[in-house]
Scaffold this motif. Structure first.
Motif, PDB file in Angstrom:
ATOM      1  N   ILE A 189      54.109  -5.731  12.289  1.00  0.00           N
ATOM      2  CA  ILE A 189      55.025  -4.601  12.264  1.00  0.00           C
ATOM      3  C   ILE A 189      55.542  -4.333  10.855  1.00  0.00           C
ATOM      4  CG2 ILE A 189      57.110  -5.899  12.840  1.00  0.00           C
ATOM      5  CD1 ILE A 189      56.848  -2.849  14.690  1.00  0.00           C
ATOM      6  N   GLY A 190      55.596  -5.334  10.008  1.00  0.00           N
ATOM      7  CA  GLY A 190      56.064  -5.151   8.633  1.00  0.00           C
ATOM      8  C   GLY A 190      55.203  -4.195   7.846  1.00  0.00           C
ATOM      9  N   ASP A 191      54.011  -3.926   8.318  1.00  0.00           N
ATOM     10  CA  ASP A 191      53.127  -3.010   7.624  1.00  0.00           C
ATOM     11  C   ASP A 191      53.417  -1.552   7.970  1.00  0.00           C
ATOM     12  OD1 ASP A 191      51.674  -5.021   6.308  1.00  0.00           O
ATOM     13  OD2 ASP A 191      50.559  -5.402   8.145  1.00  0.00           O
ATOM     14  N   PHE A 192      54.344  -1.305   8.871  1.00  0.00           N
ATOM     15  CA  PHE A 192      54.639   0.051   9.286  1.00  0.00           C
ATOM     16  C   PHE A 192      56.080   0.407   8.988  1.00  0.00           C
ATOM     17  CE2 PHE A 192      50.996  -1.193  11.730  1.00  0.00           C
ATOM     18  CZ  PHE A 192      50.170  -0.096  11.578  1.00  0.00           C
ATOM     19  N   GLY A 193      56.353   0.808   7.758  1.00  0.00           N
ATOM     20  CA  GLY A 193      57.654   1.340   7.401  1.00  0.00           C
ATOM     21  C   GLY A 193      58.718   0.310   7.122  1.00  0.00           C
ATOM     22  N   LEU A 194      58.518  -0.915   7.546  1.00  0.00           N
ATOM     23  CA  LEU A 194      59.519  -1.938   7.312  1.00  0.00           C
ATOM     24  C   LEU A 194      59.187  -2.774   6.083  1.00  0.00           C
ATOM     25  CD1 LEU A 194      60.126  -3.155  10.947  1.00  0.00           C
ATOM     26  CD2 LEU A 194      61.465  -1.548   9.626  1.00  0.00           C
ATOM     27  N   ALA A 195      58.045  -2.516   5.475  1.00  0.00           N
ATOM     28  CA  ALA A 195      57.659  -3.261   4.279  1.00  0.00           C
ATOM     29  C   ALA A 195      58.658  -2.957   3.178  1.00  0.00           C
ATOM     30  CB  ALA A 195      56.247  -2.876   3.850  1.00  0.00           C
ATOM     31  N   LYS A 196      58.987  -3.955   2.421  1.00  0.00           N
ATOM     32  CA  LYS A 196      59.966  -3.806   1.346  1.00  0.00           C
ATOM     33  C   LYS A 196      59.377  -4.334   0.051  1.00  0.00           C
ATOM     34  CE  LYS A 196      63.455  -2.699   4.084  1.00  0.00           C
ATOM     35  NZ  LYS A 196      63.240  -1.439   4.663  1.00  0.00           N
ATOM     36  N   GLU A 254      56.546   4.166  -4.447  1.00  0.00           N
ATOM     37  CA  GLU A 254      57.540   4.005  -3.383  1.00  0.00           C
ATOM     38  C   GLU A 254      56.869   4.031  -2.012  1.00  0.00           C
ATOM     39  OE1 GLU A 254      60.853   6.641  -3.472  1.00  0.00           O
ATOM     40  OE2 GLU A 254      61.057   6.495  -5.644  1.00  0.00           O
ATOM     41  N   MET A 255      57.545   3.422  -1.051  1.00  0.00           N
ATOM     42  CA  MET A 255      57.067   3.442   0.328  1.00  0.00           C
ATOM     43  C   MET A 255      57.184   4.866   0.867  1.00  0.00           C
ATOM     44  SD  MET A 255      56.290   0.400   0.854  1.00  0.00           S
ATOM     45  CE  MET A 255      56.577  -1.219   0.211  1.00  0.00           C
TER      46      MET A 255
END
Length: 162
Positions: A5-12, A42-43
């Motif tokens: 899930i970190g690969d979908f918008g939650l990556a920082k 940027e993300m």
């Protein structure tokens, strides 16, 4: 086959030191993070589209983007692209394909053709989402429309065999 899930918008972006704005890396999973993140961009939503595309290609092929077979410039995107459209069924995860028993019970013919059509469409979506350039990636509203179309193809396949 584990989605992160970190690969979908939650990556920082990871800070170099606490409370510092510059970054030294990306929190995310190798192979799923968009290429532009590697150069410090940027993300964005387009980065999430890329991750979705890679995940879709992984699901239909059964191969991770970090699979050892992908060497010397070959990657999951290129692997699928070279198989389209004529050899797509050769690269599909075998668990998706009908079993011998299903084939013996009449799965072949029209139903198999619809499955192949759906796999080609899914592969094209995955490819369109995982383009290297963010501006070339498919819009998620178009992805949703195409996924609904594929679902209709498969539903018609199911109902016509009853």
């Amino acid at each position: 086959m584990v989605a992160h899930i970190g690969d979908f918008g939650l990556a920082k972006l990871l800070p170099f030191k606490p409370h510092q704005n510059s970054s030294i890396g990306i929190r995310g999973t190798t192979g799923y993070a968009a290429p532009e993140y590697g150069v410090g961009n940027e993300m964005t939503k387009q980065g999430d589209v890329y991750s979705f595309g890679i995940l879709l290609l992984e699901m239909i092929t059964g191969r991770r983007p970090t699979d050892p077979v992908f060497q010397e410039g070959l990657n999951l995107h290129g692997h699928v692209k070279t198989a389209l459209p004529d050899r797509v069924m050769e690269i599909i995860e075998p668990l998706i394909l009908p079993t011998r028993k299903e084939a013996a019970n009449g799965y072949e013919g029209r139903k198999l053709k619809r499955l192949e059509e759906a796999m080609i469409s899914l592969a094209r979506i995955g490819l369109a989402c995982s383009m290297e350039s963010p501006g070339e990636r498919m819009n998620m509203s178009n992805v949703l429309h195409e996924l609904q179309r594929i679902n209709d193809i498969l539903q018609n396949s199911e109902s016509s065999s009853v």
